[in-house]
Design a protein around this motif. Sequence first.
Motif, PDB file in Angstrom:
ATOM      1  N   LEU A 156     -15.334   0.398   1.219  1.00 24.57           N
ATOM      2  CA  LEU A 156     -14.625   1.622   1.572  1.00 24.57           C
ATOM      3  C   LEU A 156     -13.332   1.727   0.769  1.00 24.57           C
ATOM      4  O   LEU A 156     -13.056   2.718   0.119  1.00 24.57           O
ATOM      5  CB  LEU A 156     -14.325   1.615   3.078  1.00 24.57           C
ATOM      6  CG  LEU A 156     -13.610   2.812   3.659  1.00 24.57           C
ATOM      7  CD1 LEU A 156     -14.452   4.076   3.467  1.00 24.57           C
ATOM      8  CD2 LEU A 156     -13.361   2.614   5.153  1.00 24.57           C
ATOM      9  N   TYR A 157     -12.549   0.669   0.870  1.00 26.48           N
ATOM     10  CA  TYR A 157     -11.249   0.698   0.203  1.00 26.48           C
ATOM     11  C   TYR A 157     -11.362   0.092  -1.195  1.00 26.48           C
ATOM     12  O   TYR A 157     -10.879  -1.004  -1.457  1.00 26.48           O
ATOM     13  CB  TYR A 157     -10.211  -0.048   1.043  1.00 26.48           C
ATOM     14  CG  TYR A 157      -9.996   0.593   2.386  1.00 26.48           C
ATOM     15  CD1 TYR A 157      -9.156   1.702   2.520  1.00 26.48           C
ATOM     16  CD2 TYR A 157     -10.643   0.143   3.523  1.00 26.48           C
ATOM     17  CE1 TYR A 157      -8.975   2.315   3.743  1.00 26.48           C
ATOM     18  CE2 TYR A 157     -10.465   0.742   4.754  1.00 26.48           C
ATOM     19  CZ  TYR A 157      -9.625   1.825   4.859  1.00 26.48           C
ATOM     20  OH  TYR A 157      -9.444   2.439   6.070  1.00 26.48           O
ATOM     21  N   LEU A 165      -7.403   2.753  -3.268  1.00 30.81           N
ATOM     22  CA  LEU A 165      -6.102   2.220  -2.866  1.00 30.81           C
ATOM     23  C   LEU A 165      -5.019   2.661  -3.848  1.00 30.81           C
ATOM     24  O   LEU A 165      -3.899   2.996  -3.453  1.00 30.81           O
ATOM     25  CB  LEU A 165      -6.158   0.689  -2.779  1.00 30.81           C
ATOM     26  CG  LEU A 165      -7.061   0.147  -1.664  1.00 30.81           C
ATOM     27  CD1 LEU A 165      -7.212  -1.362  -1.783  1.00 30.81           C
ATOM     28  CD2 LEU A 165      -6.511   0.517  -0.289  1.00 30.81           C
ATOM     29  N   PRO A 188      -7.692  17.795  13.443  1.00 26.08           N
ATOM     30  CA  PRO A 188      -7.171  17.766  14.816  1.00 26.08           C
ATOM     31  C   PRO A 188      -7.392  16.441  15.525  1.00 26.08           C
ATOM     32  O   PRO A 188      -6.673  16.106  16.448  1.00 26.08           O
ATOM     33  CB  PRO A 188      -7.930  18.896  15.518  1.00 26.08           C
ATOM     34  CG  PRO A 188      -9.120  19.164  14.673  1.00 26.08           C
ATOM     35  CD  PRO A 188      -8.773  18.763  13.277  1.00 26.08           C
ATOM     36  N   THR A 189      -8.376  15.651  15.086  1.00 25.70           N
ATOM     37  CA  THR A 189      -8.603  14.406  15.812  1.00 25.70           C
ATOM     38  C   THR A 189      -7.589  13.331  15.458  1.00 25.70           C
ATOM     39  O   THR A 189      -7.325  12.444  16.230  1.00 25.70           O
ATOM     40  CB  THR A 189     -10.018  13.844  15.554  1.00 25.70           C
ATOM     41  OG1 THR A 189     -10.223  13.790  14.150  1.00 25.70           O
ATOM     42  CG2 THR A 189     -11.079  14.696  16.193  1.00 25.70           C
ATOM     43  N   CYS A 190      -7.003  13.403  14.268  1.00 29.89           N
ATOM     44  CA  CYS A 190      -6.087  12.320  13.912  1.00 29.89           C
ATOM     45  C   CYS A 190      -4.688  12.803  13.553  1.00 29.89           C
ATOM     46  O   CYS A 190      -3.807  11.996  13.306  1.00 29.89           O
ATOM     47  CB  CYS A 190      -6.657  11.494  12.771  1.00 29.89           C
ATOM     48  SG  CYS A 190      -7.081  12.461  11.350  1.00 29.89           S
ATOM     49  N   GLY A 191      -4.508  14.105  13.504  1.00 30.11           N
ATOM     50  CA  GLY A 191      -3.172  14.612  13.221  1.00 30.11           C
ATOM     51  C   GLY A 191      -2.829  14.675  11.741  1.00 30.11           C
ATOM     52  O   GLY A 191      -1.688  14.939  11.378  1.00 30.11           O
ATOM     53  N   ASP A 192      -3.813  14.424  10.873  1.00 32.43           N
ATOM     54  CA  ASP A 192      -3.533  14.530   9.444  1.00 32.43           C
ATOM     55  C   ASP A 192      -3.238  15.980   9.058  1.00 32.43           C
ATOM     56  O   ASP A 192      -3.842  16.899   9.575  1.00 32.43           O
ATOM     57  CB  ASP A 192      -4.739  14.056   8.624  1.00 32.43           C
ATOM     58  CG  ASP A 192      -4.875  12.538   8.655  1.00 32.43           C
ATOM     59  OD1 ASP A 192      -4.058  11.902   9.330  1.00 32.43           O
ATOM     60  OD2 ASP A 192      -5.792  12.030   8.010  1.00 32.43           O
ATOM     61  N   SER A 229       0.466  14.437   5.159  1.00 30.28           N
ATOM     62  CA  SER A 229       0.353  13.023   5.496  1.00 30.28           C
ATOM     63  C   SER A 229      -1.040  12.738   6.012  1.00 30.28           C
ATOM     64  O   SER A 229      -1.690  13.597   6.590  1.00 30.28           O
ATOM     65  CB  SER A 229       1.372  12.661   6.569  1.00 30.28           C
ATOM     66  OG  SER A 229       1.080  13.375   7.744  1.00 30.28           O
ATOM     67  N   GLY A 230      -1.480  11.532   5.792  1.00 30.73           N
ATOM     68  CA  GLY A 230      -2.806  11.173   6.259  1.00 30.73           C
ATOM     69  C   GLY A 230      -3.125   9.732   5.929  1.00 30.73           C
ATOM     70  O   GLY A 230      -2.296   9.003   5.388  1.00 30.73           O
ATOM     71  N   CYS A 231      -4.346   9.340   6.239  1.00 33.02           N
ATOM     72  CA  CYS A 231      -4.757   7.962   6.026  1.00 33.02           C
ATOM     73  C   CYS A 231      -5.052   7.718   4.542  1.00 33.02           C
ATOM     74  O   CYS A 231      -5.064   8.645   3.736  1.00 33.02           O
ATOM     75  CB  CYS A 231      -5.989   7.652   6.864  1.00 33.02           C
ATOM     76  SG  CYS A 231      -7.436   8.610   6.401  1.00 33.02           S
ATOM     77  N   THR A 232      -5.300   6.485   4.219  1.00 30.49           N
ATOM     78  CA  THR A 232      -5.606   6.090   2.844  1.00 30.49           C
ATOM     79  C   THR A 232      -6.749   6.930   2.269  1.00 30.49           C
ATOM     80  O   THR A 232      -6.671   7.407   1.135  1.00 30.49           O
ATOM     81  CB  THR A 232      -6.017   4.600   2.831  1.00 30.49           C
ATOM     82  OG1 THR A 232      -4.932   3.851   3.373  1.00 30.49           O
ATOM     83  CG2 THR A 232      -6.318   4.121   1.431  1.00 30.49           C
ATOM     84  N   ILE A 233      -7.790   7.096   3.066  1.00 24.32           N
ATOM     85  CA  ILE A 233      -8.969   7.809   2.576  1.00 24.32           C
ATOM     86  C   ILE A 233      -8.648   9.283   2.306  1.00 24.32           C
ATOM     87  O   ILE A 233      -9.006   9.822   1.257  1.00 24.32           O
ATOM     88  CB  ILE A 233     -10.121   7.702   3.605  1.00 24.32           C
ATOM     89  CG1 ILE A 233     -10.451   6.251   3.899  1.00 24.32           C
ATOM     90  CG2 ILE A 233     -11.358   8.456   3.118  1.00 24.32           C
ATOM     91  CD1 ILE A 233     -10.886   5.439   2.703  1.00 24.32           C
ATOM     92  N   PHE A 264     -19.478   4.568   6.758  1.00 23.88           N
ATOM     93  CA  PHE A 264     -18.409   4.655   7.759  1.00 23.88           C
ATOM     94  C   PHE A 264     -18.328   6.088   8.288  1.00 23.88           C
ATOM     95  O   PHE A 264     -17.400   6.818   7.947  1.00 23.88           O
ATOM     96  CB  PHE A 264     -17.058   4.255   7.149  1.00 23.88           C
ATOM     97  CG  PHE A 264     -17.024   2.853   6.617  1.00 23.88           C
ATOM     98  CD1 PHE A 264     -16.515   1.824   7.386  1.00 23.88           C
ATOM     99  CD2 PHE A 264     -17.513   2.564   5.340  1.00 23.88           C
ATOM    100  CE1 PHE A 264     -16.485   0.525   6.904  1.00 23.88           C
ATOM    101  CE2 PHE A 264     -17.482   1.272   4.853  1.00 23.88           C
ATOM    102  CZ  PHE A 264     -16.969   0.237   5.636  1.00 23.88           C
ATOM    103  N   ARG A 278     -15.274   8.143   9.165  1.00 27.23           N
ATOM    104  CA  ARG A 278     -14.251   8.431   8.177  1.00 27.23           C
ATOM    105  C   ARG A 278     -14.646   9.536   7.192  1.00 27.23           C
ATOM    106  O   ARG A 278     -13.885   9.865   6.279  1.00 27.23           O
ATOM    107  CB  ARG A 278     -13.892   7.147   7.412  1.00 27.23           C
ATOM    108  CG  ARG A 278     -13.522   5.984   8.319  1.00 27.23           C
ATOM    109  CD  ARG A 278     -12.353   6.319   9.226  1.00 27.23           C
ATOM    110  NE  ARG A 278     -11.158   6.662   8.479  1.00 27.23           N
ATOM    111  CZ  ARG A 278     -10.311   5.757   7.989  1.00 27.23           C
ATOM    112  NH1 ARG A 278     -10.535   4.480   8.184  1.00 27.23           N
ATOM    113  NH2 ARG A 278      -9.258   6.141   7.324  1.00 27.23           N
TER     114      ARG A 278
END
Lengths: 412, 148
Positions: B9-10, B15, B39-43, B64-68, B123, B126
């Motif tokens: 994944l990463y 990265l 809406p599920t994660c606030g990104d 803003s958000g996760c790595t992916i 995954f 994700r």
Amino acid sequence: MDKKMNDYVQDFPILRQKVNDEQLVYLDNAATSQKPRPVIDAVANYYYHDNANVHRGVHTLAERATESFEKVRTKVKNFINASSEREIVYTKGTTEGLNWIARSYGSTHLKQGDEIVITYMEHHSNLVPWQQLAHETGAQLKYIQLLSDGRLDMGSAEKLITDKTAIVAVAHASNVLGVVNPITEIANLAHKHGAVLVVDGAQSAPHMKIDVQQLGADFFVFSGHKMLAPTGIGILWAKSIFLAEMPPLEFGGEMINSVELQQTTFKEFPWKFEGGTQNIAGVIGLGAAIDYLSAIGMEKIELYERSLVENLLPELLKIEGLKVYGPLDPVQHSGIISFNLGQLHPHDVATALDMQGVAVRAGHHCAQPLMEYLGVSAMVRASFYFYNTSEDVQQLVKAIKATKEFFKNDTV
Amino acid sequence: MTLSKLNNLYRQVILDHAAHPRHYGTLKDSKEQLELHNPTCGDILKLEVILKDNWIDEIAFSGSGCTISQASASIMTVEVLHKTPVQVEKMVTAFSELVTGEKTTGVQELLGDAMIFEGIAQFPARIKCATLAWKAIYQILQKAGRLE
């Protein structure tokens, strides 16, 4: 105590599995709990042997179903120490209970200029119904502030709750911060000013002894599925004086006394609120869940979960870059632990933990105003229940450390 | 060590893009703007483009958000730059099929570096993180009336 509590794991078949080649450690109990065999069996047995619609047949199965359905009301009454089973209204869950209070009690009691007081830590389900009610009635919605450790700022509560306040609505236990709010104190404040107190018990009823009379609440709502019962069943408890005057919201079968062409009279409470065929199997499952929890003892569950937190919290705080939200003193922290790991996004952490068999929640936890208030966009949340063990605690800590190691050259 | 699966994944490229996102920021004078939330994660993802003639001339994203989601946004901006709306539409469809595992072959040329997200099909939780930016570019072109 630990050893004996560990025996309960055996009753939860779902927990005996591997996820991504590791023993499953289920730490998403604040979202929903797992179900023990006696609850699953009760639901299955109901369908195998007793299924019929309630309150409307004279045949034997209908009698049996009705009796079991109504018996659970008594179990719930005893579970939360209500003064009568008639104060127990079946709902779909906490969200429906809160919406009904807002729409039935709220819209018949609020007027322009009245105030509704809630807190910054509320779940959306104890926030949006009040916000909508405020829009409809012209009432004002106010938020009690939090202290820096996440506990309610009672000074702020004293300032905000005034003679203008009609409704105060508060979570008994936070679904994010791991704090338990001083309900009795808030009840006294609300009552001093002629307001009613609505308590969202979704995160407290599964984990501690509830005595609605001692709490001083006027309304108390909770969900079955967070306390071993199936999804789709919940409880709205309110003092009789409120239920008597509240108009029903669901019209149709089951809830009527007599129907004429131009008018209808309704049943007495609680039945006037329960329009249409109810979630009978869910009610039976809730009854079995209450029996199961009561056999262990809610005080014992609360103590045991605290012992897990006492184990976990110091271990977490030792991990560099890990920030825990809410009180850092284990004695003041419930079995809900929200945290962030350095600059790592909670979703990345949750995926890495899942790869190690550990199921946690990541996101804003249906509490966007709280996230905004705390200045974060999301958090990781590990939430415990009595069937979690000290091995689970160790596996979580180990998994967090491995996650940190995996991402060490990147964003941590 | 089950975390070795995480390498699928990463990947290093992902990265790297997450740590040093390309085209991160805002554009002066961009006409086309869009903000998408997960809406599920606030990104939150804000996307801006400047269209010139019939291609994407400039592009920028922020939020803003996760790595992916950050890496996917970064790679998306690289891959769609100077492409026409019709080409981008094809890429969006291909990317969506790639990450859900529906169609993983024959799209290398179309998707370029975005092929790196192939592993995300393992995954499922994700996938939404990866598709957010692609959804945004599609919607922005649609809003601008550049898609059929």
